[in-house]
Motif scaffolding. Structure first.
Motif, PDB file in Angstrom:
ATOM      1  N   PHE A  20      16.820  45.889 -23.518  1.00  0.00           N
ATOM      2  CA  PHE A  20      15.421  45.670 -23.195  1.00  0.00           C
ATOM      3  C   PHE A  20      15.317  44.584 -22.140  1.00  0.00           C
ATOM      4  CE2 PHE A  20      15.142  47.325 -27.537  1.00  0.00           C
ATOM      5  CZ  PHE A  20      14.188  48.307 -27.371  1.00  0.00           C
ATOM      6  N   THR A  21      14.274  44.639 -21.323  1.00  0.00           N
ATOM      7  CA  THR A  21      14.018  43.609 -20.322  1.00  0.00           C
ATOM      8  C   THR A  21      12.583  43.129 -20.463  1.00  0.00           C
ATOM      9  OG1 THR A  21      13.386  45.268 -18.696  1.00  0.00           O
ATOM     10  CG2 THR A  21      15.673  44.531 -18.649  1.00  0.00           C
ATOM     11  N   CYS A  22      12.341  41.914 -19.999  1.00  0.00           N
ATOM     12  CA  CYS A  22      11.002  41.335 -20.024  1.00  0.00           C
ATOM     13  C   CYS A  22      10.139  42.092 -19.011  1.00  0.00           C
ATOM     14  CB  CYS A  22      11.070  39.855 -19.668  1.00  0.00           C
ATOM     15  SG  CYS A  22       9.453  39.067 -19.519  1.00  0.00           S
ATOM     16  N   PRO A  23       8.921  42.507 -19.395  1.00  0.00           N
ATOM     17  CA  PRO A  23       8.076  43.242 -18.454  1.00  0.00           C
ATOM     18  C   PRO A  23       7.583  42.376 -17.295  1.00  0.00           C
ATOM     19  CG  PRO A  23       6.902  42.845 -20.499  1.00  0.00           C
ATOM     20  CD  PRO A  23       8.311  42.372 -20.703  1.00  0.00           C
ATOM     21  N   GLU A  24       7.585  41.064 -17.451  1.00  0.00           N
ATOM     22  CA  GLU A  24       7.063  40.175 -16.416  1.00  0.00           C
ATOM     23  C   GLU A  24       8.142  39.742 -15.426  1.00  0.00           C
ATOM     24  OE1 GLU A  24       3.947  38.406 -14.510  1.00  0.00           O
ATOM     25  OE2 GLU A  24       3.786  39.545 -16.353  1.00  0.00           O
ATOM     26  N   CYS A  25       9.275  39.232 -15.934  1.00  0.00           N
ATOM     27  CA  CYS A  25      10.293  38.685 -15.034  1.00  0.00           C
ATOM     28  C   CYS A  25      11.517  39.582 -14.878  1.00  0.00           C
ATOM     29  CB  CYS A  25      10.731  37.294 -15.497  1.00  0.00           C
ATOM     30  SG  CYS A  25      11.632  37.278 -17.065  1.00  0.00           S
ATOM     31  N   GLY A  26      11.693  40.566 -15.755  1.00  0.00           N
ATOM     32  CA  GLY A  26      12.807  41.487 -15.642  1.00  0.00           C
ATOM     33  C   GLY A  26      14.120  40.982 -16.223  1.00  0.00           C
ATOM     34  N   GLN A  27      14.116  39.802 -16.828  1.00  0.00           N
ATOM     35  CA  GLN A  27      15.326  39.269 -17.444  1.00  0.00           C
ATOM     36  C   GLN A  27      15.611  40.019 -18.745  1.00  0.00           C
ATOM     37  OE1 GLN A  27      17.424  36.738 -16.413  1.00  0.00           O
ATOM     38  NE2 GLN A  27      16.287  36.769 -14.499  1.00  0.00           N
ATOM     39  N   PRO A  28      16.889  40.161 -19.107  1.00  0.00           N
ATOM     40  CA  PRO A  28      17.199  40.824 -20.383  1.00  0.00           C
ATOM     41  C   PRO A  28      16.710  39.998 -21.571  1.00  0.00           C
ATOM     42  CG  PRO A  28      19.215  40.203 -19.205  1.00  0.00           C
ATOM     43  CD  PRO A  28      18.063  39.791 -18.362  1.00  0.00           C
ATOM     44  N   PRO A  48      11.676  45.067 -28.058  1.00  0.00           N
ATOM     45  CA  PRO A  48      12.104  43.895 -27.291  1.00  0.00           C
ATOM     46  C   PRO A  48      11.642  42.605 -27.960  1.00  0.00           C
ATOM     47  CG  PRO A  48      10.357  45.070 -26.136  1.00  0.00           C
ATOM     48  CD  PRO A  48      10.725  45.891 -27.321  1.00  0.00           C
ATOM     49  N   GLY A  49      12.517  41.620 -27.938  1.00  0.00           N
ATOM     50  CA  GLY A  49      12.196  40.311 -28.501  1.00  0.00           C
ATOM     51  C   GLY A  49      11.495  39.439 -27.475  1.00  0.00           C
ATOM     52  N   PRO A  50      11.286  38.170 -27.792  1.00  0.00           N
ATOM     53  CA  PRO A  50      10.590  37.267 -26.882  1.00  0.00           C
ATOM     54  C   PRO A  50      11.451  36.900 -25.676  1.00  0.00           C
ATOM     55  CG  PRO A  50      11.351  36.087 -28.811  1.00  0.00           C
ATOM     56  CD  PRO A  50      11.635  37.533 -29.056  1.00  0.00           C
ATOM     57  N   CYS A  51      10.793  36.584 -24.576  1.00  0.00           N
ATOM     58  CA  CYS A  51      11.485  36.178 -23.351  1.00  0.00           C
ATOM     59  C   CYS A  51      11.850  34.701 -23.464  1.00  0.00           C
ATOM     60  CB  CYS A  51      10.591  36.410 -22.132  1.00  0.00           C
ATOM     61  SG  CYS A  51      11.403  36.017 -20.575  1.00  0.00           S
ATOM     62  N   ARG A  52      13.095  34.372 -23.161  1.00  0.00           N
ATOM     63  CA  ARG A  52      13.562  32.983 -23.236  1.00  0.00           C
ATOM     64  C   ARG A  52      13.717  32.339 -21.861  1.00  0.00           C
ATOM     65  NH1 ARG A  52      12.160  32.089 -28.269  1.00  0.00           N
ATOM     66  NH2 ARG A  52      13.350  33.266 -29.769  1.00  0.00           N
ATOM     67  N   ASN A  53      13.268  33.017 -20.795  1.00  0.00           N
ATOM     68  CA  ASN A  53      13.337  32.468 -19.445  1.00  0.00           C
ATOM     69  C   ASN A  53      12.241  31.415 -19.282  1.00  0.00           C
ATOM     70  OD1 ASN A  53      13.511  31.969 -16.731  1.00  0.00           O
ATOM     71  ND2 ASN A  53      12.968  34.032 -16.076  1.00  0.00           N
ATOM     72  N   PRO A  54      12.574  30.130 -19.063  1.00  0.00           N
ATOM     73  CA  PRO A  54      11.543  29.087 -18.987  1.00  0.00           C
ATOM     74  C   PRO A  54      10.615  29.235 -17.785  1.00  0.00           C
ATOM     75  CG  PRO A  54      13.726  28.162 -18.592  1.00  0.00           C
ATOM     76  CD  PRO A  54      13.920  29.588 -18.965  1.00  0.00           C
ATOM     77  N   ASP A  55      11.015  29.991 -16.762  1.00  0.00           N
ATOM     78  CA  ASP A  55      10.167  30.175 -15.586  1.00  0.00           C
ATOM     79  C   ASP A  55       9.215  31.367 -15.729  1.00  0.00           C
ATOM     80  OD1 ASP A  55      11.481  28.035 -14.388  1.00  0.00           O
ATOM     81  OD2 ASP A  55      13.029  29.341 -13.553  1.00  0.00           O
ATOM     82  N   CYS A  56       9.313  32.102 -16.796  1.00  0.00           N
ATOM     83  CA  CYS A  56       8.499  33.307 -17.007  1.00  0.00           C
ATOM     84  C   CYS A  56       7.165  32.923 -17.662  1.00  0.00           C
ATOM     85  CB  CYS A  56       9.259  34.289 -17.904  1.00  0.00           C
ATOM     86  SG  CYS A  56       8.348  35.801 -18.254  1.00  0.00           S
ATOM     87  N   PRO A  57       6.058  33.564 -17.262  1.00  0.00           N
ATOM     88  CA  PRO A  57       4.778  33.273 -17.915  1.00  0.00           C
ATOM     89  C   PRO A  57       4.722  33.748 -19.366  1.00  0.00           C
ATOM     90  CG  PRO A  57       4.483  34.804 -16.069  1.00  0.00           C
ATOM     91  CD  PRO A  57       5.913  34.434 -16.110  1.00  0.00           C
ATOM     92  N   LEU A  58       5.594  34.683 -19.759  1.00  0.00           N
ATOM     93  CA  LEU A  58       5.630  35.158 -21.142  1.00  0.00           C
ATOM     94  C   LEU A  58       6.662  34.414 -21.982  1.00  0.00           C
ATOM     95  CD1 LEU A  58       5.423  39.016 -20.506  1.00  0.00           C
ATOM     96  CD2 LEU A  58       3.571  37.441 -21.052  1.00  0.00           C
TER      97      LEU A  58
END
Length: 78
Positions: A20-28, A48-58
């Motif tokens: 799965f990828t984040c719909p906002e930033c595309g990170q796995p 998909p679980g939560p996005c852990r990318n600190p630069d992502c709005p989600l």
């Protein structure tokens, strides 16, 4: 007559190896199992679980695991 449309991707999967990828930033993101009742039995449905990318709005920060910060009824408090 024939349609060449690609099938729409599923939001859920029955395969734990599905990526799965984040719909906002595309990170796995990690796959999280949810329960779904089918014919009287609970089956896992992977989402998909939560996005852990600190630069992502989600971005969702990791939960702080462990004991609460207060020391209640501990040996040092006596």
């Amino acid at each position: 007559m024939g349609s060449t449309r690609a099938p729409e991707p599923s939001e859920t999967s029955h395969d734990p190896e599905h990526s799965f990828t984040c719909p906002e930033c595309g990170q796995p993101v990690v796959a999280v199992a949810k329960r779904h009742k089918t014919l009287g039995a609970y089956v896992p449905v992977w989402k998909p679980g939560p996005c852990r990318n600190p630069d992502c709005p989600l971005h969702v920060p990791p939960e702080a695991g462990g004991a609460p910060s207060g020391n209640r009824d501990g040996p040092a408090g006596r």
